[in-house]
Scaffold this motif. Sequence first.
Motif, PDB file in Angstrom:
ATOM      1  N   HIS A 249      -0.751 -13.404 -28.693  1.00 47.07           N
ATOM      2  CA  HIS A 249      -0.147 -13.480 -27.111  1.00 47.07           C
ATOM      3  C   HIS A 249       1.102 -14.037 -27.257  1.00 47.07           C
ATOM      4  O   HIS A 249       1.929 -13.374 -26.694  1.00 47.07           O
ATOM      5  CB  HIS A 249      -1.159 -14.312 -26.468  1.00 47.07           C
ATOM      6  CG  HIS A 249      -2.281 -13.565 -25.519  1.00 47.07           C
ATOM      7  ND1 HIS A 249      -2.167 -12.249 -24.940  1.00 47.07           N
ATOM      8  CD2 HIS A 249      -3.723 -13.508 -25.855  1.00 47.07           C
ATOM      9  CE1 HIS A 249      -3.038 -11.893 -24.447  1.00 47.07           C
ATOM     10  NE2 HIS A 249      -4.087 -12.504 -25.133  1.00 47.07           N
ATOM     11  N   LEU A 250       1.129 -15.273 -27.902  1.00 41.98           N
ATOM     12  CA  LEU A 250       2.448 -15.842 -27.643  1.00 41.98           C
ATOM     13  C   LEU A 250       3.518 -15.083 -28.651  1.00 41.98           C
ATOM     14  O   LEU A 250       4.705 -15.141 -28.291  1.00 41.98           O
ATOM     15  CB  LEU A 250       2.153 -17.150 -28.498  1.00 41.98           C
ATOM     16  CG  LEU A 250       1.673 -18.387 -27.685  1.00 41.98           C
ATOM     17  CD1 LEU A 250       1.130 -19.534 -28.313  1.00 41.98           C
ATOM     18  CD2 LEU A 250       2.681 -18.649 -26.660  1.00 41.98           C
ATOM     19  N   PHE A 253       4.574 -11.901 -26.761  1.00 39.59           N
ATOM     20  CA  PHE A 253       5.318 -12.086 -25.611  1.00 39.59           C
ATOM     21  C   PHE A 253       6.572 -11.901 -25.878  1.00 39.59           C
ATOM     22  O   PHE A 253       7.447 -11.375 -24.737  1.00 39.59           O
ATOM     23  CB  PHE A 253       5.012 -13.424 -25.039  1.00 39.59           C
ATOM     24  CG  PHE A 253       5.804 -13.825 -23.669  1.00 39.59           C
ATOM     25  CD1 PHE A 253       6.931 -14.519 -23.621  1.00 39.59           C
ATOM     26  CD2 PHE A 253       5.143 -13.340 -22.418  1.00 39.59           C
ATOM     27  CE1 PHE A 253       7.636 -14.714 -22.377  1.00 39.59           C
ATOM     28  CE2 PHE A 253       5.836 -13.649 -21.172  1.00 39.59           C
ATOM     29  CZ  PHE A 253       7.061 -14.295 -21.176  1.00 39.59           C
ATOM     30  N   VAL A 297      12.847  -6.253 -17.266  1.00 41.06           N
ATOM     31  CA  VAL A 297      11.865  -6.852 -16.610  1.00 41.06           C
ATOM     32  C   VAL A 297      10.421  -6.288 -16.851  1.00 41.06           C
ATOM     33  O   VAL A 297       9.688  -7.202 -17.454  1.00 41.06           O
ATOM     34  CB  VAL A 297      12.041  -6.787 -15.047  1.00 41.06           C
ATOM     35  CG1 VAL A 297      10.871  -7.493 -14.216  1.00 41.06           C
ATOM     36  CG2 VAL A 297      13.544  -7.524 -14.637  1.00 41.06           C
ATOM     37  N   LEU A 301       6.265  -7.421 -19.275  1.00 39.76           N
ATOM     38  CA  LEU A 301       4.953  -7.350 -18.781  1.00 39.76           C
ATOM     39  C   LEU A 301       3.763  -6.413 -19.639  1.00 39.76           C
ATOM     40  O   LEU A 301       2.669  -6.205 -19.207  1.00 39.76           O
ATOM     41  CB  LEU A 301       5.068  -6.696 -17.404  1.00 39.76           C
ATOM     42  CG  LEU A 301       5.856  -7.401 -16.515  1.00 39.76           C
ATOM     43  CD1 LEU A 301       6.043  -6.725 -14.977  1.00 39.76           C
ATOM     44  CD2 LEU A 301       5.616  -9.010 -16.156  1.00 39.76           C
ATOM     45  N   TRP A 303       3.147  -6.912 -23.194  1.00 34.23           N
ATOM     46  CA  TRP A 303       3.002  -7.277 -24.553  1.00 34.23           C
ATOM     47  C   TRP A 303       1.520  -7.001 -25.167  1.00 34.23           C
ATOM     48  O   TRP A 303       1.352  -6.902 -26.350  1.00 34.23           O
ATOM     49  CB  TRP A 303       3.365  -8.731 -24.873  1.00 34.23           C
ATOM     50  CG  TRP A 303       2.566  -9.712 -24.524  1.00 34.23           C
ATOM     51  CD1 TRP A 303       1.509 -10.279 -25.089  1.00 34.23           C
ATOM     52  CD2 TRP A 303       2.463 -10.469 -23.229  1.00 34.23           C
ATOM     53  NE1 TRP A 303       0.917 -11.143 -24.487  1.00 34.23           N
ATOM     54  CE2 TRP A 303       1.305 -11.426 -23.181  1.00 34.23           C
ATOM     55  CE3 TRP A 303       3.298 -10.204 -21.970  1.00 34.23           C
ATOM     56  CZ2 TRP A 303       0.980 -11.999 -21.985  1.00 34.23           C
ATOM     57  CZ3 TRP A 303       2.940 -11.234 -20.931  1.00 34.23           C
ATOM     58  CH2 TRP A 303       1.799 -12.221 -20.864  1.00 34.23           C
ATOM     59  N   PHE A 308      -4.633  -4.510 -28.314  1.00 33.10           N
ATOM     60  CA  PHE A 308      -5.790  -3.802 -27.703  1.00 33.10           C
ATOM     61  C   PHE A 308      -7.067  -3.848 -28.497  1.00 33.10           C
ATOM     62  O   PHE A 308      -8.094  -3.978 -27.931  1.00 33.10           O
ATOM     63  CB  PHE A 308      -5.366  -2.313 -27.517  1.00 33.10           C
ATOM     64  CG  PHE A 308      -4.708  -1.875 -26.307  1.00 33.10           C
ATOM     65  CD1 PHE A 308      -3.837  -0.880 -26.014  1.00 33.10           C
ATOM     66  CD2 PHE A 308      -4.600  -2.807 -25.175  1.00 33.10           C
ATOM     67  CE1 PHE A 308      -3.096  -0.496 -25.062  1.00 33.10           C
ATOM     68  CE2 PHE A 308      -3.669  -2.756 -23.985  1.00 33.10           C
ATOM     69  CZ  PHE A 308      -3.165  -1.456 -23.977  1.00 33.10           C
ATOM     70  N   GLY A 311     -10.193  -7.500 -29.588  1.00 28.15           N
ATOM     71  CA  GLY A 311     -11.418  -8.273 -28.868  1.00 28.15           C
ATOM     72  C   GLY A 311     -10.801  -8.836 -27.483  1.00 28.15           C
ATOM     73  O   GLY A 311     -11.566  -9.739 -27.114  1.00 28.15           O
ATOM     74  N   MET A 312      -9.700  -8.850 -27.348  1.00 21.60           N
ATOM     75  CA  MET A 312      -9.196  -8.928 -25.772  1.00 21.60           C
ATOM     76  C   MET A 312     -10.023  -8.665 -24.909  1.00 21.60           C
ATOM     77  O   MET A 312     -10.670  -7.494 -25.187  1.00 21.60           O
ATOM     78  CB  MET A 312      -7.710  -9.073 -25.687  1.00 21.60           C
ATOM     79  CG  MET A 312      -7.443  -7.420 -25.452  1.00 21.60           C
ATOM     80  SD  MET A 312      -5.628  -6.964 -25.098  1.00 21.60           S
ATOM     81  CE  MET A 312      -5.563  -7.786 -23.371  1.00 21.60           C
ATOM     82  N   SER A 313      -9.813  -8.978 -23.609  1.00 21.88           N
ATOM     83  CA  SER A 313     -10.633  -8.548 -22.546  1.00 21.88           C
ATOM     84  C   SER A 313     -10.303  -6.995 -22.204  1.00 21.88           C
ATOM     85  O   SER A 313      -9.005  -6.810 -22.089  1.00 21.88           O
ATOM     86  CB  SER A 313     -10.483  -9.382 -21.348  1.00 21.88           C
ATOM     87  OG  SER A 313     -10.445  -8.690 -20.091  1.00 21.88           O
ATOM     88  N   VAL A 314     -11.354  -6.408 -22.149  1.00 21.42           N
ATOM     89  CA  VAL A 314     -11.083  -4.919 -21.893  1.00 21.42           C
ATOM     90  C   VAL A 314     -10.104  -4.503 -20.245  1.00 21.42           C
ATOM     91  O   VAL A 314      -9.435  -3.749 -20.246  1.00 21.42           O
ATOM     92  CB  VAL A 314     -12.343  -3.994 -21.993  1.00 21.42           C
ATOM     93  CG1 VAL A 314     -13.107  -3.901 -20.880  1.00 21.42           C
ATOM     94  CG2 VAL A 314     -11.849  -2.541 -22.324  1.00 21.42           C
ATOM     95  N   TYR A 315     -10.475  -5.747 -19.488  1.00 19.69           N
ATOM     96  CA  TYR A 315      -9.967  -5.406 -18.184  1.00 19.69           C
ATOM     97  C   TYR A 315      -8.579  -5.684 -18.091  1.00 19.69           C
ATOM     98  O   TYR A 315      -7.728  -5.174 -17.509  1.00 19.69           O
ATOM     99  CB  TYR A 315     -10.685  -6.346 -17.354  1.00 19.69           C
ATOM    100  CG  TYR A 315     -12.276  -5.873 -16.964  1.00 19.69           C
ATOM    101  CD1 TYR A 315     -13.098  -6.784 -17.774  1.00 19.69           C
ATOM    102  CD2 TYR A 315     -12.655  -4.930 -16.209  1.00 19.69           C
ATOM    103  CE1 TYR A 315     -14.659  -6.387 -17.746  1.00 19.69           C
ATOM    104  CE2 TYR A 315     -13.811  -4.861 -15.913  1.00 19.69           C
ATOM    105  CZ  TYR A 315     -14.680  -5.140 -17.014  1.00 19.69           C
ATOM    106  OH  TYR A 315     -16.090  -4.960 -16.611  1.00 19.69           O
ATOM    107  N   ALA A 316      -8.232  -6.918 -18.939  1.00 19.74           N
ATOM    108  CA  ALA A 316      -6.886  -7.091 -19.112  1.00 19.74           C
ATOM    109  C   ALA A 316      -6.067  -6.082 -19.677  1.00 19.74           C
ATOM    110  O   ALA A 316      -4.936  -5.787 -19.515  1.00 19.74           O
ATOM    111  CB  ALA A 316      -6.753  -8.443 -19.826  1.00 19.74           C
ATOM    112  N   PHE A 320      -2.766  -3.907 -18.905  1.00 15.76           N
ATOM    113  CA  PHE A 320      -1.468  -3.884 -19.648  1.00 15.76           C
ATOM    114  C   PHE A 320      -1.163  -2.378 -20.067  1.00 15.76           C
ATOM    115  O   PHE A 320      -0.077  -2.074 -20.517  1.00 15.76           O
ATOM    116  CB  PHE A 320      -1.665  -4.796 -21.032  1.00 15.76           C
ATOM    117  CG  PHE A 320      -1.438  -6.061 -20.967  1.00 15.76           C
ATOM    118  CD1 PHE A 320      -2.498  -7.146 -20.676  1.00 15.76           C
ATOM    119  CD2 PHE A 320      -0.023  -6.646 -20.987  1.00 15.76           C
ATOM    120  CE1 PHE A 320      -1.967  -8.479 -20.490  1.00 15.76           C
ATOM    121  CE2 PHE A 320       0.229  -7.715 -20.656  1.00 15.76           C
ATOM    122  CZ  PHE A 320      -0.876  -8.879 -20.601  1.00 15.76           C
TER     123      PHE A 320
END
Lengths: 560, 226, 98
Positions: A249-250, A253, A297, A301, A303, A308, A311-316, A320
């Motif tokens: 994430h970091l 970004f 801008v 939003l 990144w 995908f 294993g990140m949240s599928v809703y997030a 994205f």
Amino acid sequence: MSTTPAAATLPREHYLNAQYGVRSWLLTTDHKRIALLYLASITLFFFLGGAFAVMIRIHLLTPQGYLVSPETYNKLFTMHGVIMIFFFLIPSIPAVLGNFLIPLMIGAKDLAFPRINLLSWYVYVAGASFTLYAVVMGGVDTGWTFYTPYSSLYSNSAVAPTVIGIFITGFSSILTGLNFIVTIHTMRAPGLSWFRLPLFVWTHYATSIIMVLGTPVVAITVLLAGLERLFHLGFFNPALGGDPILFQHLFWFYSHPAVYIMVLPAMGVVSELVPTFARKPLFGYHFVAAASLAIAVIGFLVWAHHLFVTGMSVYAAMAFSILSYLVAIPSAVKVFNWMGTLYKGSISYQTPMLYALGFIGLFVIGGMTGLFLASLGVDVHVHDTYFVIAHFHYIMVGGAVMGYLGGLHFWWPKISGRMYPEGLAKVSAIILFVGFNLTFFPQFILGYLGMPRRYHSYPPEFQVLNVLSTAGASILGIGYLLPMLYLMWSARYGKAAGRNPWPATGLEWQADSPPITENFEKTPVVTWEPYDFYHRPDLKLAPPPPEFRGLRPAEHAEHD
Amino acid sequence: MHRTGELYGQFQNLDQQRETASLGMWVFLITEVMFFGGLFLTYTINRSLYPVAFAESSRELDVRLGAVNTAVLIVSSLTMALAVWASQTGKRKQLIAFLLATLALGSVFLAIKSVEYADKFHHHLIPGHNFHFPDSNITPVLARQEPNLNAHSQLFFSLYFGMTGLHALHMVVGVGLLLFLLRQALRGRYTPQYHSPVEICGLYWHFVDIVWIYLFPLLYLIDRHR
Amino acid sequence: MPEHIVSKKVYYAICATLLLMTGATYWAATRDLGKFNIVVALAIATFKATLVVLFFMHARYSPRRTQLVIISGIVWLAILLALTLTDYLTRAWLPISG
């Protein structure tokens, strides 16, 4: 003023001969000289990064790997990525063309902070030295993305000097962006309102926003990863309660907006080239300006589309994904506006225009394949395959590098006072275009068929496409070598160009070629609209077609 | 080179020079916001993952020293603002006095910080091989709530040292800037027409204060209600 | 734009308010407010930071473009925190791995 370069001569005094000696270059605060310092450095790193690419492509001629061991192969693609992204692409257009042109385009004597400008070059050199040291110490094998915990714990390669190098170079980027933002706000000539600025300035403003807001995050990220490696802290190590995804994430970004740092300036170049070589005002100027800001801008939003499959949240991920589709819209707006500019224009195919047209076509392909990747379902299939590699090379090489070369050719008369050899340059541009497509189009197919990226070997059925790709790379290399050679030749032996050889409408073309150190004898007062080919008698152009005569550019646009 | 107080070559007038300097410092400060921001994000994620470990670890910090340091920095911001005021109104002696006061308060902050760090060292709370959460503070209830207290508490202290350490580094730079300003002020370089350096160093100093305004509750005050 | 000189009285008043709020945040931390402890702490910190930015840093008297720069910094930090949290806060919604 003169449109026949043969009649022109170089001015007696200009920024190149104002002072002589190494000290006058290494201690200069003249933005034009600093631009050339950057030109030399990034060209060096371009060829170093290219050397790694050559080794990769030779290695991939055979399915079992031809050239190096698997461990070394990991180092090859890592160093190729690190060098090309951080030490070539990100500085390229802003540090060379931006530094040179922005004060000229806004009628200023220099940037707001000339000494900080010089400092940014030294910071770049310091960071680059650390990375060169890492290369000499055997390189890094983590991929340019430094994913943890491999980079922070397990890798035995020169991770620390590389991340220190990236950390330091990041500040070069930050200082450049800071300088541009402040300069564009406070140093514009009288009469130069925001909507009279060339698009090149708008896109560099947007790029600077990204540099300033994004780079600090990657700086603290690589610092954390480095500290974790040194002191076994645990932020990114699951065994100690950490989360490797937090690193991603970091990292992304910044690194996603970074791709807009690389492409926005190239779009700015194209927005200068297309009106000039279509002899028409830019279609939809306000929309193109707004689109530049929108890209900057919205680009912040999206990144997590690089995460995908982690294993990140599928809703997030869904959120994205939608945002990633949205970011394509302002880019498309720009493409349509360039097409609108070309329509019914008086088009000439000089070398800069060839690069601009190449940019438009290849950027569209690269951009559309980005939409494939933004789709969650498709991304599961093509993530970490050559499809991704082809996608970003279409944008970075087919887009950004072509924009860079187009701009370098277009402004070469201003920078050096001399013209490059047009015939040879055209041939070179075509060689580059052919070589590029031969290199990277097969990679779309390879990726879709399932060839993974960052693998040193591949199944035998992929060999034909890999060989084609390597063949293309050898042609592409010639397309890069030729400009380097003939541009250097022309700096000494080219025909004197005169102030405005094209002719183009920007304020920079009213300065001498090459300009004096202070750029203008007197600060200009701007009373004309940008790209106004119809109301500039000083350009000595043929009159426009009857249906356009007497119209202001804005009204003219409505007619289309 | 040119003498301080004169117009730099790239500017049209002193007003443009002053506004440019100020805007430049503000743009730099938002890069600092994003720089610290990465650490604040790491803190947020880890605290939400390990609330118990973070609460317990926070209690190991000396909240009185933290509170005193907060007050010290706030007052130093006052003296810095007054120094800027003095430079705007041409009051050289007050400018020097307020700069000295800010310098003194900043040094007090750093001294207290060193005391805290030394104390952590003695209690084996510095992340690394010697890290060990004090057994005497682990109740059976706590051991059940958070079986990985040592590992997760180490995350807290990594953030504690990382964030306050980075902050302290910025304070040291601030002290350096104050020494520079003092030297220039003693030489009478600052006038109501030219005092940008005082103003922009003031902006930097206030920013460092703001970072601490957030660090204090986030690190020291997680769980003080037992 | 000519400089605006803030009066010393304003500075003293702001300083007093900041010290008072520091006391308040310490006091609030000693009360058990459950989930609201963090909300109160951040609210007070933000209030203090706002006072410093507006008055000590003269943001209240600065040109629009300076105010735009300040707001952008805050908004971007918010983007970093909020969008990353969308991942962490919604991971548990789906009981299988993404």
